[in-house]
Design a protein around this motif. Structure first.
Motif, short mmCIF file in Angstrom:
data_model
loop_
_atom_site.label_atom_id
_atom_site.label_comp_id
_atom_site.label_asym_id
_atom_site.label_seq_id
_atom_site.Cartn_x
_atom_site.Cartn_y
_atom_site.Cartn_z
N THR A 13 -9.92 -8.59 -16.15
CA THR A 13 -11.30 -8.48 -16.60
C THR A 13 -11.56 -7.13 -17.26
OG1 THR A 13 -11.95 -7.78 -14.38
CG2 THR A 13 -12.19 -10.12 -14.90
N ALA A 14 -11.22 -6.05 -16.58
CA ALA A 14 -11.42 -4.71 -17.14
C ALA A 14 -10.60 -3.72 -16.32
CB ALA A 14 -12.89 -4.32 -17.09
N ARG A 15 -10.25 -2.61 -16.92
CA ARG A 15 -9.52 -1.56 -16.19
C ARG A 15 -10.40 -1.06 -15.05
NH1 ARG A 15 -5.31 2.18 -18.50
NH2 ARG A 15 -4.97 3.72 -16.88
N GLY A 16 -9.80 -0.87 -13.89
CA GLY A 16 -10.55 -0.40 -12.74
C GLY A 16 -11.30 -1.50 -12.00
N LYS A 17 -11.07 -2.75 -12.39
CA LYS A 17 -11.71 -3.90 -11.73
C LYS A 17 -10.62 -4.78 -11.14
CE LYS A 17 -16.03 -3.29 -13.09
NZ LYS A 17 -17.09 -3.01 -12.20
N SER A 18 -11.00 -5.52 -10.10
CA SER A 18 -10.06 -6.45 -9.48
C SER A 18 -9.72 -7.58 -10.45
CB SER A 18 -10.71 -7.03 -8.21
OG SER A 18 -9.84 -7.95 -7.60
N LEU A 19 -8.48 -8.05 -10.37
CA LEU A 19 -8.10 -9.24 -11.12
C LEU A 19 -8.84 -10.43 -10.54
CD1 LEU A 19 -4.24 -8.60 -11.03
CD2 LEU A 19 -5.71 -8.35 -13.04
N ILE A 20 -9.06 -11.42 -11.35
CA ILE A 20 -9.63 -12.69 -10.90
C ILE A 20 -8.48 -13.70 -10.94
CG2 ILE A 20 -11.21 -14.58 -11.50
CD1 ILE A 20 -13.06 -12.46 -12.68
N GLY A 34 0.65 1.36 -15.12
CA GLY A 34 -0.25 2.50 -15.18
C GLY A 34 -1.74 2.20 -15.17
N ALA A 35 -2.12 0.92 -15.28
CA ALA A 35 -3.55 0.60 -15.31
C ALA A 35 -4.15 0.43 -13.92
CB ALA A 35 -3.79 -0.66 -16.14
N GLY A 36 -3.31 0.23 -12.91
CA GLY A 36 -3.80 0.11 -11.53
C GLY A 36 -4.40 -1.23 -11.17
N HIS A 37 -4.20 -2.26 -12.00
CA HIS A 37 -4.83 -3.57 -11.73
C HIS A 37 -4.49 -4.10 -10.34
CE1 HIS A 37 -6.49 -4.06 -15.70
NE2 HIS A 37 -5.30 -3.88 -16.26
N TYR A 38 -3.21 -4.05 -9.96
CA TYR A 38 -2.83 -4.63 -8.67
C TYR A 38 -3.28 -3.75 -7.50
CZ TYR A 38 -0.45 -8.58 -10.69
OH TYR A 38 -0.18 -9.76 -11.35
N ASP A 39 -3.26 -2.44 -7.64
CA ASP A 39 -3.76 -1.57 -6.56
C ASP A 39 -5.24 -1.84 -6.31
OD1 ASP A 39 -1.35 -0.16 -5.92
OD2 ASP A 39 -1.61 1.04 -7.74
N TYR A 40 -6.04 -1.91 -7.38
CA TYR A 40 -7.46 -2.21 -7.22
C TYR A 40 -7.65 -3.57 -6.58
CZ TYR A 40 -8.82 1.65 -10.34
OH TYR A 40 -9.02 2.88 -10.91
N ALA A 85 4.25 8.19 -4.56
CA ALA A 85 3.05 7.41 -4.25
C ALA A 85 1.85 8.32 -4.01
CB ALA A 85 3.29 6.53 -3.04
N LEU A 86 0.70 7.87 -4.49
CA LEU A 86 -0.57 8.56 -4.27
C LEU A 86 -1.37 7.80 -3.23
CD1 LEU A 86 -1.35 9.24 -8.03
CD2 LEU A 86 -0.35 10.82 -6.37
N SER A 87 -2.46 8.40 -2.75
CA SER A 87 -3.23 7.77 -1.68
C SER A 87 -3.80 6.40 -2.07
CB SER A 87 -4.36 8.70 -1.24
OG SER A 87 -5.24 8.95 -2.32
N HIS A 88 -4.11 6.18 -3.35
CA HIS A 88 -4.68 4.89 -3.76
C HIS A 88 -3.62 3.84 -4.07
CE1 HIS A 88 -3.96 6.88 -7.66
NE2 HIS A 88 -3.68 5.66 -8.08
N ASP A 89 -2.33 4.22 -4.05
CA ASP A 89 -1.25 3.27 -4.30
C ASP A 89 -1.05 2.39 -3.07
OD1 ASP A 89 -0.74 4.27 -6.85
OD2 ASP A 89 0.73 5.72 -6.12
#
Length: 192
Positions: free
Chosen positions: A80-87, A136-142, A170-174
């Motif tokens: 959907t958008a960077r920084g948002k959960s996948l649907i 690098g977009a973080g989709h799966y972490d979010y 790894a970072l804390s949000h990973d």
């Protein structure tokens, strides 16, 4: 003494190794994953999200076909958008897909939304502690962080053995994975 490589450098090196694999090696690896299956029982109606392979990722479709035959319901992610959960939307093997906003094949927007129990996750690199490097977009972490507030979700990374690296910074949000499956072995991070 050399500097510790960045995630970007590690990603590039792992992707270069993945690029060197032949089509025959890729197909053999995808079929090996499917033959082995998941390292835990599949119950009727379990919702498993896969992905549409891009950039020479290991193809999850043979495994997804096997899981569907075992009674799993399949889904594919929609960005959907960077920084948002996948649907996640319902997917049946052979469904016609449309290109999403990142040019990745996705189910039709008319397909039913689903909340997966298990997420099959692509990756650029992984380590023996269950950490992954994506694109690098973080989709799966979010997505893991968001969805795990609602229910437990098992994260299963799919990769070629060549994508294993010594250590992911790894970072804390990973969000670490529960398993990584390669054509050569199963990494189970839940028992450690």
């Amino acid at each position: 003494m050399s500097a510790i490589p960045s995630k970007a450098e590690l990603r590039s090196a792992a992707l270069a190794k993945r690029e060197k694999l032949s089509e025959k090696q890729r197909n053999a690896a995808a079929n090996a994953l499917a033959k082995r299956g998941l390292p835990f029982a599949i119950t009727e109606g379990l919702i498993i999200s896969g992905y549409s392979p891009i950039r020479n990722e290991i193809d999850p479709l043979p495994l997804m076909e096997k899981l569907a035959k075992q009674g799993a319901r399949l889904a594919l992610p929609t960005v959907t958008a960077r920084g948002k959960s996948l649907i996640f939307r319902s997917y049946n093997v052979g469904d016609r897909l449309t290109l999403g906003m990142l040019g990745i094949p996705e189910p039709s927007p008319a397909a039913a939304e689903m909340l997966p129990d298990i997420m099959l996750v692509p990756l650029a690199a992984f380590d023996a502690a269950g950490h992954r490097i994506g694109y690098g977009a973080g989709h799966y972490d979010y997505t893991f962080a968001h969805l795990r507030r609602h229910k437990p979700i098992i994260g299963v990374g799919l990769a070629f053995a060549a994508q294993e690296i010594a250590s992911v910074p790894a970072l804390s949000h990973d969000v670490p994975l529960d398993y990584v499956l390669t054509e050569k072995r199963v990494f189970d991070f839940r028992s450690g």
